[in-house]
Scaffold this active site. Structure first.
Site, PDB file in Angstrom:
ATOM      1  N   HIS A 189      59.032   3.753  71.376  1.00 55.36           N
ATOM      2  CA  HIS A 189      60.362   4.293  71.097  1.00 55.36           C
ATOM      3  C   HIS A 189      61.464   3.735  72.000  1.00 55.36           C
ATOM      4  O   HIS A 189      61.201   3.374  73.155  1.00 55.36           O
ATOM      5  CB  HIS A 189      60.334   5.811  71.275  1.00 55.36           C
ATOM      6  CG  HIS A 189      59.372   6.496  70.341  1.00 55.36           C
ATOM      7  ND1 HIS A 189      58.970   7.786  70.504  1.00 55.36           N
ATOM      8  CD2 HIS A 189      58.728   6.039  69.229  1.00 55.36           C
ATOM      9  CE1 HIS A 189      58.123   8.117  69.533  1.00 55.36           C
ATOM     10  NE2 HIS A 189      57.952   7.062  68.752  1.00 55.36           N
ATOM     11  N   LYS A 249      64.523   5.975  81.497  1.00 54.68           N
ATOM     12  CA  LYS A 249      63.718   7.206  81.543  1.00 54.68           C
ATOM     13  C   LYS A 249      62.771   7.163  82.726  1.00 54.68           C
ATOM     14  O   LYS A 249      62.107   6.155  82.952  1.00 54.68           O
ATOM     15  CB  LYS A 249      62.840   7.339  80.297  1.00 54.68           C
ATOM     16  CG  LYS A 249      63.557   7.336  78.988  1.00 54.68           C
ATOM     17  CD  LYS A 249      62.563   7.154  77.837  1.00 54.68           C
ATOM     18  CE  LYS A 249      63.299   6.782  76.583  1.00 54.68           C
ATOM     19  NZ  LYS A 249      62.386   6.349  75.512  1.00 54.68           N
ATOM     20  N   TYR A 276      60.234  13.835  81.049  1.00 51.99           N
ATOM     21  CA  TYR A 276      61.178  12.716  80.941  1.00 51.99           C
ATOM     22  C   TYR A 276      62.477  13.121  81.608  1.00 51.99           C
ATOM     23  O   TYR A 276      62.999  14.203  81.330  1.00 51.99           O
ATOM     24  CB  TYR A 276      61.538  12.438  79.481  1.00 51.99           C
ATOM     25  CG  TYR A 276      60.426  12.056  78.568  1.00 51.99           C
ATOM     26  CD1 TYR A 276      59.531  13.000  78.101  1.00 51.99           C
ATOM     27  CD2 TYR A 276      60.310  10.749  78.117  1.00 51.99           C
ATOM     28  CE1 TYR A 276      58.534  12.651  77.225  1.00 51.99           C
ATOM     29  CE2 TYR A 276      59.312  10.393  77.230  1.00 51.99           C
ATOM     30  CZ  TYR A 276      58.418  11.346  76.796  1.00 51.99           C
ATOM     31  OH  TYR A 276      57.431  11.004  75.925  1.00 51.99           O
ATOM     32  N   ASP A 321      56.283   7.930  63.159  1.00 48.76           N
ATOM     33  CA  ASP A 321      55.675   6.808  63.893  1.00 48.76           C
ATOM     34  C   ASP A 321      54.736   5.958  63.036  1.00 48.76           C
ATOM     35  O   ASP A 321      54.387   4.841  63.430  1.00 48.76           O
ATOM     36  CB  ASP A 321      54.940   7.332  65.140  1.00 48.76           C
ATOM     37  CG  ASP A 321      55.905   7.624  66.271  1.00 48.76           C
ATOM     38  OD1 ASP A 321      57.135   7.508  66.051  1.00 48.76           O
ATOM     39  OD2 ASP A 321      55.457   7.970  67.380  1.00 48.76           O
TER      40      ASP A 321
HETATM   41  C1  LIG Z   1      63.326  12.668  71.958  1.00 47.00           C
HETATM   42  C2  LIG Z   1      64.101  13.866  71.414  1.00 47.00           C
HETATM   43  C3  LIG Z   1      63.710  14.472  70.228  1.00 47.00           C
HETATM   44  N1  LIG Z   1      64.416  15.518  69.739  1.00 47.00           N
HETATM   45  C4  LIG Z   1      63.969  16.156  68.488  1.00 47.00           C
HETATM   46  C5  LIG Z   1      63.834  15.237  67.276  1.00 47.00           C
HETATM   47  C6  LIG Z   1      62.668  15.844  66.515  1.00 47.00           C
HETATM   48  O1  LIG Z   1      63.129  16.921  65.714  1.00 47.00           O
HETATM   49  C7  LIG Z   1      61.784  16.422  67.611  1.00 47.00           C
HETATM   50  C8  LIG Z   1      60.609  15.518  67.972  1.00 47.00           C
HETATM   51  O2  LIG Z   1      61.132  14.219  68.220  1.00 47.00           O
HETATM   52  P1  LIG Z   1      60.206  12.932  68.211  1.00 47.00           P
HETATM   53  O3  LIG Z   1      59.204  13.040  67.135  1.00 47.00           O
HETATM   54  O4  LIG Z   1      61.100  11.734  68.219  1.00 47.00           O
HETATM   55  O5  LIG Z   1      59.465  13.067  69.619  1.00 47.00           O
HETATM   56  P2  LIG Z   1      58.581  11.971  70.363  1.00 47.00           P
HETATM   57  O6  LIG Z   1      57.800  11.207  69.359  1.00 47.00           O
HETATM   58  O7  LIG Z   1      57.843  12.653  71.442  1.00 47.00           O
HETATM   59  O8  LIG Z   1      59.661  10.999  70.996  1.00 47.00           O
HETATM   60  C9  LIG Z   1      59.612  10.618  72.343  1.00 47.00           C
HETATM   61  O9  LIG Z   1      58.592   9.619  72.472  1.00 47.00           O
HETATM   62  C10 LIG Z   1      58.482   9.015  73.745  1.00 47.00           C
HETATM   63  C11 LIG Z   1      57.439   7.931  73.669  1.00 47.00           C
HETATM   64  C12 LIG Z   1      59.773   8.610  74.345  1.00 47.00           C
HETATM   65  O10 LIG Z   1      59.896   7.618  75.073  1.00 47.00           O
HETATM   66  C13 LIG Z   1      60.898   9.561  74.151  1.00 47.00           C
HETATM   67  O11 LIG Z   1      62.143   9.009  74.553  1.00 47.00           O
HETATM   68  C14 LIG Z   1      60.971  10.050  72.743  1.00 47.00           C
HETATM   69  O12 LIG Z   1      61.327   8.985  71.877  1.00 47.00           O
HETATM   70  O13 LIG Z   1      62.636  16.650  68.726  1.00 47.00           O
HETATM   71  C15 LIG Z   1      65.509  16.017  70.403  1.00 47.00           C
HETATM   72  O14 LIG Z   1      66.160  16.998  69.933  1.00 47.00           O
HETATM   73  N2  LIG Z   1      65.897  15.461  71.582  1.00 47.00           N
HETATM   74  C16 LIG Z   1      65.214  14.398  72.120  1.00 47.00           C
HETATM   75  O15 LIG Z   1      65.581  13.906  73.231  1.00 47.00           O
END
Ligand SMILES: Cc1cn([C@H]2C[C@H](O)[C@@H](COP(=O)(O)OP(=O)(O)O[C@H]3O[C@@H](C)C(=O)[C@@H](O)[C@H]3O)O2)c(=O)[nH]c1=O
Length: 186
Positions: free
Chosen positions: A65, A74, A133, A173
């Site tokens: 990501h 981060k 993070y 993903d």
């Molecule tokens: C990352 C993030 C997600 N969200 C929301 C979006 C979605 O509804 C829910 C889950 O998001 P994701 O599926 O993208 O979560 P995730 O797959 O855990 O995404 C994370 O992965 C790792 C590897 C990283 O490096 C992070 O920066 C982030 O991208 O949370 C936020 O509100 N704020 C945030 O900062």
């Protein structure tokens, strides 16, 4: 016993492995994993905008990501459990563009990985984990982006044998772009 902060810059320039300050005593231990002043003294100007946590089962892959615009640096730490954490240099002008590095992070070892802006980041969960993070920029859903975890050009060597080859991916993903597509877009 006291463990002091220590910083090791990686060969992907700008990325660091960081040991936090830890004080152990008869009650348990105290950890400080971020200090604006100590980070500055070690060449890291890391402003904090958002802090968040993820909890994951064994076999989860969250990867690879990044935020397309308003990039985030981060500071990532595995608070409990164990992960194989991966960073990918996505700075097109970098001599290490497209190179990845992987590190086992764990609640036991306590180190953090500093992921600079313009890097992709992801991990494989080896043991049920909570990951924290500390981000330099806020989350913008419209700029949220990624590269598929098993991209043939990136060729990340995920230690899948440690999770009996059973992985869990989010729907998002499963459908991320390839590195080749990313490379053509930027
Ligand atoms: C990352 C993030 C997600 N969200 C929301 C979006 C979605 O509804 C829910 C889950 O998001 P994701 O599926 O993208 O979560 P995730 O797959 O855990 O995404 C994370 O992965 C790792 C590897 C990283 O490096 C992070 O920066 C982030 O991208 O949370 C936020 O509100 N704020 C945030 O900062």
């Amino acid at each position: 016993m006291i463990q002091k902060f220590s910083f090791e810059e990686l060969d992907l320039k700008g990325a660091f492995l960081i040991n936090p300050f830890v004080a152990y005593d008869e009650r348990g231990h105290f950890i400080k994993d971020y200090s604006e002043e100590v980070f500055k003294d070690n060449g890291l100007d890391h402003e904090l905008k958002e802090v968040f946590y993820t909890s994951s089962e064994k076999g989860v892959i969250r990867a690879v990501h990044f935020q397309r615009v308003r990039e985030q640096a981060k500071l990532v730490r595995c608070i409990t459990g164990k992960i194989f954490d991966v960073i990918v240099d996505l700075r097109k002008t970098s001599p290490t563009y497209g190179k990845w590095r992987g590190f086992f992070l764990s609640g036991e070892k306590k180190e953090s990985l500093y992921v600079p802006e313009h890097f992709g980041h992801g991990y494989l969960v080896i043991e049920p984990s909570i990951v924290s993070y500390k981000c330099s920029e806020k989350f913008y859903g419209e700029y949220d982006d990624g590269i598929i975890w098993d991209d043939p050009d990136l060729n990340i060597h995920w230690p899948l044998d440690l999770v009996n080859e059973k992985i869990i991916l989010s729907e998002k993903d499963k459908h991320l772009q390839s590195f080749r597509e990313f490379n053509e877009r930027i």
